[in-house]
Design a protein around this motif. Structure first.
Motif, PDB file in Angstrom:
ATOM      1  N   GLY A 182       0.784  -1.220   0.000  1.00  0.00           N
ATOM      2  CA  GLY A 182       0.000   0.000   0.000  1.00  0.00           C
ATOM      3  C   GLY A 182       0.819   1.274   0.000  1.00  0.00           C
ATOM      4  O   GLY A 182       0.254   2.367   0.083  1.00  0.00           O
ATOM      5  N   ARG A 183       2.149   1.162  -0.104  1.00  0.00           N
ATOM      6  CA  ARG A 183       3.002   2.342  -0.114  1.00  0.00           C
ATOM      7  C   ARG A 183       3.899   2.331  -1.347  1.00  0.00           C
ATOM      8  O   ARG A 183       4.197   1.271  -1.905  1.00  0.00           O
ATOM      9  CB  ARG A 183       3.875   2.410   1.147  1.00  0.00           C
ATOM     10  CG  ARG A 183       3.097   2.821   2.385  1.00  0.00           C
ATOM     11  CD  ARG A 183       3.988   2.840   3.607  1.00  0.00           C
ATOM     12  NE  ARG A 183       3.263   3.372   4.766  1.00  0.00           N
ATOM     13  CZ  ARG A 183       3.675   3.242   6.003  1.00  0.00           C
ATOM     14  NH1 ARG A 183       4.794   2.614   6.273  1.00  0.00           N
ATOM     15  NH2 ARG A 183       2.973   3.757   7.003  1.00  0.00           N
ATOM     16  N   TRP A 184       4.331   3.532  -1.753  1.00  0.00           N
ATOM     17  CA  TRP A 184       5.218   3.697  -2.891  1.00  0.00           C
ATOM     18  C   TRP A 184       6.620   4.010  -2.405  1.00  0.00           C
ATOM     19  O   TRP A 184       6.805   4.769  -1.440  1.00  0.00           O
ATOM     20  CB  TRP A 184       4.720   4.835  -3.789  1.00  0.00           C
ATOM     21  CG  TRP A 184       3.384   4.570  -4.399  1.00  0.00           C
ATOM     22  CD1 TRP A 184       2.170   4.853  -3.863  1.00  0.00           C
ATOM     23  CD2 TRP A 184       3.129   3.967  -5.659  1.00  0.00           C
ATOM     24  NE1 TRP A 184       1.164   4.462  -4.707  1.00  0.00           N
ATOM     25  CE2 TRP A 184       1.729   3.912  -5.822  1.00  0.00           C
ATOM     26  CE3 TRP A 184       3.948   3.467  -6.678  1.00  0.00           C
ATOM     27  CZ2 TRP A 184       1.138   3.388  -6.952  1.00  0.00           C
ATOM     28  CZ3 TRP A 184       3.364   2.943  -7.812  1.00  0.00           C
ATOM     29  CH2 TRP A 184       1.964   2.900  -7.945  1.00  0.00           C
ATOM     30  N   TYR A 185       7.615   3.443  -3.100  1.00  0.00           N
ATOM     31  CA  TYR A 185       8.999   3.633  -2.702  1.00  0.00           C
ATOM     32  C   TYR A 185       9.881   3.920  -3.924  1.00  0.00           C
ATOM     33  O   TYR A 185       9.589   3.458  -5.035  1.00  0.00           O
ATOM     34  CB  TYR A 185       9.549   2.386  -1.996  1.00  0.00           C
ATOM     35  CG  TYR A 185       8.829   2.030  -0.725  1.00  0.00           C
ATOM     36  CD1 TYR A 185       9.233   2.552   0.504  1.00  0.00           C
ATOM     37  CD2 TYR A 185       7.734   1.166  -0.747  1.00  0.00           C
ATOM     38  CE1 TYR A 185       8.566   2.224   1.679  1.00  0.00           C
ATOM     39  CE2 TYR A 185       7.062   0.829   0.424  1.00  0.00           C
ATOM     40  CZ  TYR A 185       7.481   1.358   1.628  1.00  0.00           C
ATOM     41  OH  TYR A 185       6.823   1.043   2.779  1.00  0.00           O
ATOM     42  N   LEU A 186      10.937   4.673  -3.677  1.00  0.00           N
ATOM     43  CA  LEU A 186      11.982   4.894  -4.680  1.00  0.00           C
ATOM     44  C   LEU A 186      13.236   4.166  -4.229  1.00  0.00           C
ATOM     45  O   LEU A 186      13.727   4.385  -3.125  1.00  0.00           O
ATOM     46  CB  LEU A 186      12.289   6.387  -4.828  1.00  0.00           C
ATOM     47  CG  LEU A 186      13.549   6.727  -5.635  1.00  0.00           C
ATOM     48  CD1 LEU A 186      13.369   6.341  -7.099  1.00  0.00           C
ATOM     49  CD2 LEU A 186      13.901   8.203  -5.500  1.00  0.00           C
ATOM     50  N   ILE A 187      13.742   3.279  -5.084  1.00  0.00           N
ATOM     51  CA  ILE A 187      15.024   2.627  -4.840  1.00  0.00           C
ATOM     52  C   ILE A 187      16.093   3.450  -5.531  1.00  0.00           C
ATOM     53  O   ILE A 187      15.990   3.729  -6.736  1.00  0.00           O
ATOM     54  CB  ILE A 187      15.027   1.183  -5.376  1.00  0.00           C
ATOM     55  CG1 ILE A 187      13.956   0.346  -4.661  1.00  0.00           C
ATOM     56  CG2 ILE A 187      16.403   0.543  -5.201  1.00  0.00           C
ATOM     57  CD1 ILE A 187      13.786  -1.028  -5.256  1.00  0.00           C
ATOM     58  N   ALA A 188      17.114   3.857  -4.810  1.00  0.00           N
ATOM     59  CA  ALA A 188      18.110   4.761  -5.384  1.00  0.00           C
ATOM     60  C   ALA A 188      19.449   4.600  -4.680  1.00  0.00           C
ATOM     61  O   ALA A 188      19.526   4.126  -3.543  1.00  0.00           O
ATOM     62  CB  ALA A 188      17.642   6.211  -5.277  1.00  0.00           C
ATOM     63  N   TRP A 189      20.508   5.028  -5.374  1.00  0.00           N
ATOM     64  CA  TRP A 189      21.841   5.091  -4.788  1.00  0.00           C
ATOM     65  C   TRP A 189      22.022   6.490  -4.219  1.00  0.00           C
ATOM     66  O   TRP A 189      22.011   7.474  -4.940  1.00  0.00           O
ATOM     67  CB  TRP A 189      22.910   4.807  -5.842  1.00  0.00           C
ATOM     68  CG  TRP A 189      24.309   4.979  -5.335  1.00  0.00           C
ATOM     69  CD1 TRP A 189      25.090   6.091  -5.451  1.00  0.00           C
ATOM     70  CD2 TRP A 189      25.101   4.016  -4.635  1.00  0.00           C
ATOM     71  NE1 TRP A 189      26.314   5.884  -4.867  1.00  0.00           N
ATOM     72  CE2 TRP A 189      26.352   4.613  -4.345  1.00  0.00           C
ATOM     73  CE3 TRP A 189      24.871   2.700  -4.214  1.00  0.00           C
ATOM     74  CZ2 TRP A 189      27.363   3.944  -3.679  1.00  0.00           C
ATOM     75  CZ3 TRP A 189      25.880   2.025  -3.536  1.00  0.00           C
ATOM     76  CH2 TRP A 189      27.108   2.650  -3.282  1.00  0.00           C
ATOM     77  N   ASP A 190      22.165   6.571  -2.895  1.00  0.00           N
ATOM     78  CA  ASP A 190      22.324   7.852  -2.218  1.00  0.00           C
ATOM     79  C   ASP A 190      23.757   8.343  -2.426  1.00  0.00           C
ATOM     80  O   ASP A 190      24.716   7.713  -1.962  1.00  0.00           O
ATOM     81  CB  ASP A 190      22.023   7.685  -0.728  1.00  0.00           C
ATOM     82  CG  ASP A 190      21.864   9.013  -0.019  1.00  0.00           C
ATOM     83  OD1 ASP A 190      22.756   9.870  -0.182  1.00  0.00           O
ATOM     84  OD2 ASP A 190      20.871   9.192   0.693  1.00  0.00           O
ATOM     85  N   LEU A 191      23.907   9.465  -3.119  1.00  0.00           N
ATOM     86  CA  LEU A 191      25.235   9.969  -3.460  1.00  0.00           C
ATOM     87  C   LEU A 191      26.003  10.461  -2.240  1.00  0.00           C
ATOM     88  O   LEU A 191      27.231  10.347  -2.189  1.00  0.00           O
ATOM     89  CB  LEU A 191      25.114  11.099  -4.492  1.00  0.00           C
ATOM     90  CG  LEU A 191      24.646  10.666  -5.885  1.00  0.00           C
ATOM     91  CD1 LEU A 191      24.340  11.885  -6.748  1.00  0.00           C
ATOM     92  CD2 LEU A 191      25.699   9.796  -6.561  1.00  0.00           C
ATOM     93  N   ASP A 192      25.324  11.020  -1.273  1.00  0.00           N
ATOM     94  CA  ASP A 192      26.006  11.543  -0.094  1.00  0.00           C
ATOM     95  C   ASP A 192      26.369  10.442   0.897  1.00  0.00           C
ATOM     96  O   ASP A 192      27.390  10.527   1.582  1.00  0.00           O
ATOM     97  CB  ASP A 192      25.138  12.604   0.591  1.00  0.00           C
ATOM     98  CG  ASP A 192      24.896  13.807  -0.311  1.00  0.00           C
ATOM     99  OD1 ASP A 192      25.867  14.266  -0.947  1.00  0.00           O
ATOM    100  OD2 ASP A 192      23.743  14.266  -0.394  1.00  0.00           O
TER     101      ASP A 192
END
Length: 332
Positions: A182-192
């Motif tokens: 029921g939730r939306w997520y972004l999978i990403a490489w955190d640059l910091d």
């Protein structure tokens, strides 16, 4: 001969299955005259369907993209939301998956050109949750902005945090948009932070413009479903699915550690000590996570975790001394 309403639906269905239809072939499929086909095409045009005449020896018809979505009228945000919902259903693999894919094709054929690009970059993967959970509303514009950055491989700049908390500026290489429980997520490489992160989309406020283009990194686990399954705690509470798992002894009571451990296994190891088994996508991330418990740590296994703590200690010592760069060590 079928009734007019049924015949119109049959004609519309045929027009949606291929680009060009000769008028004679349509007449043959519907078992009507060519004159009846012309009248039915005119009726569909009156309902708002953009059917163009195709020149040729036999003549013909084509269902073009229109300026609206006939026969119902949707605004831009409703059209994008409809596309997202159909993608989730199609990706879920359930009984409606095939019907959702057909509906997506139909929607695409009549989609206004101003929306076609926005919807083309929306690629959503649905990951089946172990149990139902509370839904979190997400602004359609946020999902569109995130998905566009995923599609174009552009660094995403955004403020992150809940409405009642201070937001932080984040910079990340977006990899995939997923929906789970029921939730939306972004999978990403955190640059910091130099590590993979999973961000809740309802806490993202995109900034413009996006950053530079980047070459996508390989996702841990090999595919998005494996990554998401490993990211969230399983129904049995174990750390299965993490590529890096380790066990340590903490000088803290098990009851206290359990309060702050969303994933992993906490076991009693004495009146004021406990054994913690935890997982992460990298040894460096695992060591940093365990260090956050602010207690003396004894590594039980494996040796890679001991090496990660040594690497973390070097970094912290250099940071405290103002040197900026820790001694180089090889980390997996």
């Amino acid at each position: 001969m079928p009734k007019t309403s049924a015949r119109l639906l049959a004609l519309l269905s045929l027009l949606q299955t291929r680009r060009d239809w000769p008028g004679t072939l349509l007449a043959d499929r519907l078992d009507v005259s060519l004159r009846t086909v012309r009248r039915d095409v005119d009726r569909l045009r009156e309902l708002g369907y953009p059917i163009a005449a195709v020149k040729g020896p036999d003549g013909g018809y084509r269902l073009d993209a229109g300026t609206e979505l006939p026969p119902l009228l949707f605004d831009d945000e409703q059209a994008v939301a409809l596309s997202i919902a159909l993608q989730v259903t199609a990706a879920s693999g359930g009984g409606l998956a095939e019907a959702a894919r057909r509906a997506l094709n139909t929607l695409g054929q009549v989609m206004p050109s101003r929306l076609r690009h926005r919807i083309a970059v929306l690629r959503v993967t649905a990951v089946e949750p172990p149990a139902a959970g509370p839904a979190a509303p997400v602004d359609v514009g946020v999902l569109a902005a995130i998905s566009a950055a995923v599609h174009t491989h552009e660094v995403l700049r955004f403020d992150y945090g809940s409405e009642d908390a201070d937001k932080t500026l984040r910079r990340a290489e977006p990899h995939h948009v997923v929906t789970r429980n029921g939730r939306w997520y972004l999978i990403a490489w955190d640059l910091d932070r130099e590590d993979w992160r999973t961000f809740r989309a309802d806490r993202i406020t995109p900034r413009t413009p996006n950053g530079p283009r980047f070459t996508p990194r390989a996702l841990p686990g090999g595919d998005v479903a494996t990554y998401v399954t490993g990211t969230f705690r399983g129904s049995d509470g174990t750390t299965a699915g993490w590529p890096c798992q380790g066990t340590v002894i903490l000088d803290l009571p098990a009851a206290e550690v359990a309060l702050y451990t969303r994933e992993g296994i906490v076991e009693e190891a004495g009146p004021h000590r406990c054994m913690l088994t935890l997982g992460a996508w990298s040894w460096a991330s695992l060591a940093a996570t365990i260090a956050c418990y602010d207690a003396d740590i004894e590594v039980v296994a494996p040796p890679e975790l001991t090496e990660a703590f040594a690497h973390l200690a070097d970094r912290c010592a250099n940071a405290a001394a103002g040197r900026g760069h820790a001694t180089s060590r090889t980390q997996t």
